[in-house]
Design a protein around this motif. Structure first.
Motif, PDB file in Angstrom:
ATOM      1  N   GLY A  31       0.827  -1.193   0.000  1.00  0.00           N
ATOM      2  CA  GLY A  31       0.000   0.000   0.000  1.00  0.00           C
ATOM      3  C   GLY A  31       0.863   1.245   0.000  1.00  0.00           C
ATOM      4  O   GLY A  31       2.087   1.187  -0.192  1.00  0.00           O
ATOM      5  N   GLY A  32       0.231   2.379   0.229  1.00  0.00           N
ATOM      6  CA  GLY A  32       0.924   3.647   0.122  1.00  0.00           C
ATOM      7  C   GLY A  32       2.016   3.830   1.146  1.00  0.00           C
ATOM      8  O   GLY A  32       3.102   4.349   0.838  1.00  0.00           O
ATOM      9  N   PHE A  33       1.780   3.417   2.387  1.00  0.00           N
ATOM     10  CA  PHE A  33       2.787   3.624   3.421  1.00  0.00           C
ATOM     11  C   PHE A  33       4.055   2.825   3.141  1.00  0.00           C
ATOM     12  O   PHE A  33       5.166   3.357   3.153  1.00  0.00           O
ATOM     13  CB  PHE A  33       2.216   3.245   4.787  1.00  0.00           C
ATOM     14  N   GLN A  34       3.890   1.545   2.888  1.00  0.00           N
ATOM     15  CA  GLN A  34       5.055   0.714   2.603  1.00  0.00           C
ATOM     16  C   GLN A  34       5.759   1.162   1.328  1.00  0.00           C
ATOM     17  O   GLN A  34       6.990   1.196   1.262  1.00  0.00           O
ATOM     18  CB  GLN A  34       4.641  -0.755   2.479  1.00  0.00           C
ATOM     19  N   ALA A  35       4.978   1.511   0.305  1.00  0.00           N
ATOM     20  CA  ALA A  35       5.571   1.943  -0.956  1.00  0.00           C
ATOM     21  C   ALA A  35       6.367   3.233  -0.775  1.00  0.00           C
ATOM     22  O   ALA A  35       7.466   3.381  -1.319  1.00  0.00           O
ATOM     23  CB  ALA A  35       4.483   2.140  -2.005  1.00  0.00           C
ATOM     24  N   GLY A  36       5.819   4.191  -0.014  1.00  0.00           N
ATOM     25  CA  GLY A  36       6.531   5.437   0.221  1.00  0.00           C
ATOM     26  C   GLY A  36       7.839   5.225   0.948  1.00  0.00           C
ATOM     27  O   GLY A  36       8.859   5.844   0.617  1.00  0.00           O
ATOM     28  N   VAL A  37       7.833   4.338   1.937  1.00  0.00           N
ATOM     29  CA  VAL A  37       9.060   4.056   2.684  1.00  0.00           C
ATOM     30  C   VAL A  37      10.096   3.392   1.785  1.00  0.00           C
ATOM     31  O   VAL A  37      11.286   3.744   1.810  1.00  0.00           O
ATOM     32  CB  VAL A  37       8.740   3.169   3.902  1.00  0.00           C
ATOM     33  N   ILE A  38       9.673   2.415   0.984  1.00  0.00           N
ATOM     34  CA  ILE A  38      10.613   1.722   0.093  1.00  0.00           C
ATOM     35  C   ILE A  38      11.188   2.689  -0.930  1.00  0.00           C
ATOM     36  O   ILE A  38      12.405   2.692  -1.196  1.00  0.00           O
ATOM     37  CB  ILE A  38       9.901   0.545  -0.609  1.00  0.00           C
ATOM     38  N   PHE A  39      10.347   3.523  -1.518  1.00  0.00           N
ATOM     39  CA  PHE A  39      10.821   4.471  -2.521  1.00  0.00           C
ATOM     40  C   PHE A  39      11.807   5.464  -1.902  1.00  0.00           C
ATOM     41  O   PHE A  39      12.846   5.770  -2.493  1.00  0.00           O
ATOM     42  CB  PHE A  39       9.632   5.218  -3.124  1.00  0.00           C
ATOM     43  N   ALA A  40      11.475   5.966  -0.707  1.00  0.00           N
ATOM     44  CA  ALA A  40      12.384   6.902  -0.041  1.00  0.00           C
ATOM     45  C   ALA A  40      13.699   6.233   0.320  1.00  0.00           C
ATOM     46  O   ALA A  40      14.774   6.850   0.195  1.00  0.00           O
ATOM     47  CB  ALA A  40      11.710   7.465   1.215  1.00  0.00           C
ATOM     48  N   ALA A  41      13.656   4.978   0.765  1.00  0.00           N
ATOM     49  CA  ALA A  41      14.887   4.270   1.100  1.00  0.00           C
ATOM     50  C   ALA A  41      15.794   4.127  -0.119  1.00  0.00           C
ATOM     51  O   ALA A  41      17.022   4.276  -0.023  1.00  0.00           O
ATOM     52  CB  ALA A  41      14.566   2.896   1.684  1.00  0.00           C
TER      53      ALA A  41
END
Length: 334
Positions: A226-236
């Motif tokens: 979802g959005g939360f996990q995707a945002g964290v992965i993309f930022a990492a």
């Protein structure tokens, strides 16, 4: 009878936690915290909490470890020897005992007679395919049934990012003044940027990290993510790119102003979808009004929109925090 693998993982977690508490090497402690989170994600997976495991792996073993490594560029490699104080230790011990005692009133693990399994959970499991139309019940609950809670959590993330920026003294001019300066301290640059193996491997690996982040964003309706996990992965992935190739390279891809703007845009997208449903004559975040002929399709469209808003805000806040730490380290002598 086979020995439960959950107990083995839990024993590893206890050993790692005790080791971290005694360790004075901050780099080693950072690596062990990442390992701790990875083992915890495995434990959550065995407990059939796949979405929680996904979040723990992305946040604990991913972005948290990366940000800790960035923070180490602002401090020493080893922790000093603090004075042993009995009062804080006693407070922690009493609090721990109280928490363990409170768990005695909780239902047994997997008990079908637990209150949560007798009230809202059956409705979510039985009715969400018709009402929401998504295979992933967790996404349906978080983005639709509990959309207000998720919006509040997103506001907490945005507020926390703003607070960190204020604490670090970040403002547009401060980032612009440092453009011509060294990206990071010489010690961190020697460790990261001048390592040929890191540069070659990361150049091949980071694009797949970003692609996986996009996949998690788009696939959160049908599987874990979802959005939360995707945002964290993309930022990492973006922060790892900056740590290897320098912050100026990342600023060419994502300027600081764009990251700050994106943090607000994601939250506005989430809230704006709710305003749109009100203008259409319904309740706030009632996605079914987005398609009056097929409400389940409207639910799907609304969830895609709010999850995109979550992903944009989370990724932008994480990158902005990194810019604050990296710019602060670049402005200080080694």
């Amino acid at each position: 009878m086979a020995f439960p693998i959950e107990l083995i993982l839990y024993a590893f977690l206890v050993v790692i936690a005790l080791t971290i508490a005694q360790l004075r090497d901050l780099f080693g402690a950072a690596m062990l915290t990442g390992i701790f989170s990875l083992l915890a994600a495995g434990l959550f997976t065995l407990m059939d909490a796949v979405d929680v495991a996904f979040t723990e792996a992305a946040v604990g073993a991913g972005i948290s470890t990366v940000l800790i490594l960035v923070t180490l560029s602002l401090t020493e490699e080893r922790e000093g020897h603090p004075r042993r104080q009995i009062v804080p230790l006693a407070i922690v011990a009493v609090t721990g005992v109280a928490l363990v005692y409170a768990t005695l009133d909780m239902p047994s693990y997997g008990d079908p007679a637990a209150p949560i399994h007798r009230h809202v959970a059956p409705h979510y499991l039985l009715q969400s395919p018709d009402e929401i139309g998504l295979p992933n019940v967790v996404t349906a609950v978080l983005a639709s049934y509990r959309g207000f809670d998720t919006l509040g959590e997103l506001m907490v993330i945005l507020t926390a990012g703003i607070a960190v920026m204020l604490v670090l003294g970040i403002h547009p001019r401060s980032t612009e003044r440092r453009r011509g300066q060294t990206e990071t301290t010489p010690r961190m640059r020697m460790r990261m940027r001048e390592k040929m193996v890191l540069r070659v491997v990361s150049k091949r690996f980071i694009p797949f990290v970003l692609l996986f982040g996009l996949y998690v964003q788009a696939h959160g309706d049908f599987g874990p993510g979802g959005g939360f996990q995707a945002g964290v992965i993309f930022a990492a992935g973006l922060i790892l790119y900056a740590m290897i190739f320098g912050i100026e390279e990342l600023k060419r891809v994502v300027p600081p102003r764009v990251a700050e703007f994106g943090a607000a845009v994601g939250a506005l997208l989430f809230g704006g979808i709710g305003v749109l449903t009100v203008l259409l004559g319904g309740n706030y975040l009632d996605y079914g009004l987005l398609d009056v002929h097929e409400p389940a399709h409207g639910q799907h469209l609304g969830i895609l929109g709010v999850e995109l808003g979550v992903g944009i805000t989370v990724a932008a806040v994480m990158v902005t925090i990194y810019f604050g730490f990296a710019s602060r380290s670049s402005g200080e002598p080694s």
